[in-house]
Design a protein around this motif. Structure first.
Motif, short mmCIF file in Angstrom:
data_model
loop_
_atom_site.label_atom_id
_atom_site.label_comp_id
_atom_site.label_asym_id
_atom_site.label_seq_id
_atom_site.Cartn_x
_atom_site.Cartn_y
_atom_site.Cartn_z
N LYS A 327 0.76 -1.17 0.12
CA LYS A 327 0.04 0.09 0.11
C LYS A 327 0.68 1.34 -0.06
CE LYS A 327 -2.79 2.68 3.35
NZ LYS A 327 -3.83 3.23 2.44
N ALA A 328 1.93 1.36 0.81
CA ALA A 328 2.77 2.60 1.07
C ALA A 328 3.54 2.73 -0.26
CB ALA A 328 3.59 2.16 2.03
N ALA A 329 3.94 1.41 -0.81
CA ALA A 329 4.74 1.86 -2.23
C ALA A 329 3.81 2.46 -3.22
CB ALA A 329 5.47 0.59 -2.63
N GLU A 346 12.48 0.07 -4.10
CA GLU A 346 13.86 0.07 -4.05
C GLU A 346 14.52 1.03 -3.37
OE1 GLU A 346 14.88 -2.27 -8.43
OE2 GLU A 346 14.55 -0.21 -8.42
N GLY A 347 15.46 0.51 -2.28
CA GLY A 347 16.12 1.41 -1.38
C GLY A 347 15.33 1.99 -0.27
N HIS A 348 14.07 1.54 -0.46
CA HIS A 348 13.08 2.34 0.72
C HIS A 348 13.31 1.68 2.28
CE1 HIS A 348 9.52 4.39 2.49
NE2 HIS A 348 9.21 3.29 3.08
N ARG A 349 13.28 2.70 3.04
CA ARG A 349 13.75 2.13 4.54
C ARG A 349 12.15 2.23 5.20
NH1 ARG A 349 18.32 1.59 7.10
NH2 ARG A 349 17.48 2.60 9.15
N LYS A 354 9.00 -4.07 13.96
CA LYS A 354 10.14 -4.27 14.46
C LYS A 354 11.21 -2.90 14.39
CE LYS A 354 13.24 -7.43 12.66
NZ LYS A 354 13.45 -8.44 11.86
N ASP A 355 12.34 -3.08 14.34
CA ASP A 355 13.32 -1.87 14.25
C ASP A 355 13.37 -1.71 12.72
OD1 ASP A 355 14.80 -4.13 13.91
OD2 ASP A 355 16.76 -3.76 14.68
N ALA A 356 14.19 -0.72 12.10
CA ALA A 356 14.25 -0.49 10.77
C ALA A 356 14.76 -1.46 9.75
CB ALA A 356 15.25 0.82 10.48
N GLN A 357 14.06 -1.70 8.79
CA GLN A 357 14.15 -2.47 7.67
C GLN A 357 14.58 -1.41 6.31
OE1 GLN A 357 10.93 -5.40 9.37
NE2 GLN A 357 11.95 -6.25 7.42
N GLU A 358 15.09 -2.45 5.24
CA GLU A 358 15.27 -1.64 4.02
C GLU A 358 15.21 -2.66 2.96
OE1 GLU A 358 18.75 0.37 1.56
OE2 GLU A 358 18.96 0.24 3.74
N TRP A 359 14.36 -2.48 1.96
CA TRP A 359 14.56 -3.22 0.62
C TRP A 359 15.52 -2.73 -0.24
CZ3 TRP A 359 10.63 -6.46 0.85
CH2 TRP A 359 9.29 -6.37 1.49
N ARG A 360 16.63 -3.65 0.21
CA ARG A 360 17.92 -3.25 -0.77
C ARG A 360 17.86 -3.11 -2.08
NH1 ARG A 360 23.34 -6.58 1.14
NH2 ARG A 360 22.32 -8.27 0.04
N ALA A 361 18.20 -2.12 -2.70
CA ALA A 361 17.87 -1.95 -4.12
C ALA A 361 18.69 -2.73 -5.13
CB ALA A 361 18.53 -0.40 -4.48
N PHE A 362 19.88 -3.33 -4.86
CA PHE A 362 20.61 -4.18 -5.94
C PHE A 362 19.88 -5.77 -5.96
CE2 PHE A 362 23.68 -4.76 -2.45
CZ PHE A 362 23.65 -6.01 -2.47
N ASP A 363 19.23 -6.17 -4.86
CA ASP A 363 18.72 -7.49 -4.85
C ASP A 363 17.38 -7.67 -4.23
OD1 ASP A 363 19.47 -6.82 -2.24
OD2 ASP A 363 20.55 -8.94 -1.75
N GLN A 365 16.28 -7.73 -1.33
CA GLN A 365 16.29 -8.41 0.06
C GLN A 365 16.09 -7.36 1.04
OE1 GLN A 365 16.97 -11.66 1.32
NE2 GLN A 365 15.91 -10.50 3.25
N SER A 366 15.13 -7.86 2.08
CA SER A 366 14.93 -6.86 3.32
C SER A 366 16.06 -7.16 4.20
CB SER A 366 13.63 -7.10 3.62
OG SER A 366 13.39 -6.46 4.85
N LEU A 367 16.87 -5.96 4.31
CA LEU A 367 17.71 -6.15 5.30
C LEU A 367 17.23 -5.86 6.64
CD1 LEU A 367 20.77 -3.84 3.83
CD2 LEU A 367 20.19 -6.29 3.86
#
Length: 433
Positions: A327-329, A346-349, A354-363, A365-367
């Motif tokens: 929804k947010a995207a 892509e690249g959105h934190r 929980k604590d902060a996560q990130e949709w890592r841009a190059f792969d 993967q949710s960090l």
């Protein structure tokens, strides 16, 4: 002179002319999310939790006005834990149901199959519970996003805990024979220094259909090897069946039992006595939300418990997060168009449960932080309101520390004979779709 009364046919046509625009407008008000999950098969318990949490998230989204003003519905299919079924379902969800995105699944082979369809159809796909490195690695696509951690991340934090206690000790691996099992075993062997299969032996069990005899055969081999650490690279009901047998045979008294990826449903299926002392990892649990005072997680736990009379598991947390993150995207992009939504992710934190996560841009993967947990003693589990306090947190590691580096990810892509970047989107000039 009054106009002639319409004939029955003319009346029907007139009614259709009046009603059709309203029907079309009503149809345009609804948007469908394609939910492809294991209602049956060995991962059914994880599937049920996903369904419950996804419906809770949908109700919250619709109560807040939907997405871009449109009401949201789930279009649902049962993967049965089978990649071929999942692929056919995913095609049907997009082509027949008109789903604007896909999510769900609790098997990495299912996730890979769904990711392929998402890439072909140009819609985002979110892997809900898929730990194989391949999902966002060798088999990753531009339209695929993984909300949970991968096998590499779990192995990195788990090995930190195990190496401090079992360095130089003997391991034995019992592994589900498919992509998640392979990459989880390989990752843990890498970080625990147990890659020598002549010393640290292992056997594989069939997937997606395993029997009690399959697990007994594997556990007999483990008994004969006499390891210090027995790693059960099994998931869902398969893990439950194997750990119940292992506990019944007294193996917990002779070796440390490790389950690399745990869920609340798995712990509950095994029961307090069998889970006590078992070590594994989770990306989230209801205990973690409370222990670290993650407000979003606490609110989710409370809302889930009010509705369903129990706590949510990792599977539910992932599905819930995906619905809200989608929804947010879409709202950042201002459109449901797949390419625009992908770029908005892509690249959105984000900080949600929980604590902060990130949709890592190059792969994609949710960090995120990954936690090592141990099964609580039975009396602690039973003292809880819902008898679900299964996990005690032993250690943790941030996503940035646990995840593959760009170079390590590119090496995995080369090994899979894939380019070192994900595909370009159609509107970026590839002409692929």
């Amino acid at each position: 002179m009054p106009p002639p009364r319409p004939t029955p046919v003319r009346a029907v046509l007139l009614l259709l002319l009046l009603v059709t625009p309203w029907a079309a407008a009503a149809s345009a008000e609804t948007v469908k999310l394609g939910f492809n999950y294991p209602r049956t098969g060995p991962y059914f318990a994880e599937g049920l939790d996903q369904l419950r949490a996804a419906q809770l998230a949908l109700d919250e989204v619709n109560a807040a006005g939907g997405i871009l003003g449109r009401r949201v519905e789930l279009a649902i299919r049962d993967t049965r834990g089978d990649a071929r079924v999942a692929r056919a379902n995913a095609v049907e969800l997009v082509e027949k149901e008109g789903a604007v995105m896909l999510f769900g699944g609790s098997s990495s082979s299912v996730a890979v199959a769904m990711g392929e369809v998402a890439e072909e159809k140009g819609v985002p796909f979110f892997g809900t519970l898929t730990y194989s490195n391949a999902t966002t690695g060798g088999d990753g696509h531009r339209h695929t996003f993984r909300e949970c951690n991968n096998a590499w991340m779990a192995a990195k934090v788990l090995s930190k805990h195990l190496n401090a206690r079992f360095d130089g000790k003997k391991y034995f691996y019992i592994t589900a024979d498919y992509t998640w099992g392979w990459s989880t075993e390989e990752s843990l062997r890498r970080f625990t220094g147990t890659a020598d299969t002549a010393v640290h032996q292992g056997v594989r069990t069939p997937f997606p259909v395993s029997t009690a005899e399959d697990f007994k055969r594997a556990l007999r081999a483990a008994q004969a090897a006499k390891p210090d650490v027995l790693v059960l690279v099994l998931f869902g009901q398969d893990m439950v069946n194997a750990i119940n047998i292992a506990s019944g045979w007294g193996l917990k008294q002779r070796m440390q039992l490790v389950v690399p990826n745990l869920t609340l449903a798995m712990a509950e299926g095994a029961g307090p006595e069998n889970m006590a002392g078992v070590v594994g990892t989770v990306p989230w649990s209801w205990e973690i939300a409370w222990q670290f005072r993650f407000e979003g997680g606490i609110q989710f736990v409370e809302a889930f418990a009010r509705r369903y009379g129990r706590y949510p598991s990792t599977a539910g947390a992932s599905a819930y997060t995906i619905v809200h993150e989608y929804k947010a995207a879409v709202e950042r992009a201002g459109t449901f168009g797949g390419s625009a939504v992908v770029r908005a992710l892509e690249g959105h934190r984000y900080t949600r449960l929980k604590d902060a996560q990130e949709w890592r841009a190059f792969d994609h993967q949710s960090l995120q932080t990954v936690y090592v947990v141990r099964g609580n003693p039975p009396d602690v589990v039973r003292a809880d309101k819902y008898r679900l306090r299964y996990f005690d947190v032993l250690d943790q590691m941030t996503g940035q520390e646990a995840a593959q580096t760009r170079g390590e990810w590119e090496a995995e892509r080369r090994a899979a004979k894939k380019p070192p970047t994900l595909e370009k989107l159609a509107d970026e000039g590839t002409g692929v779709r």
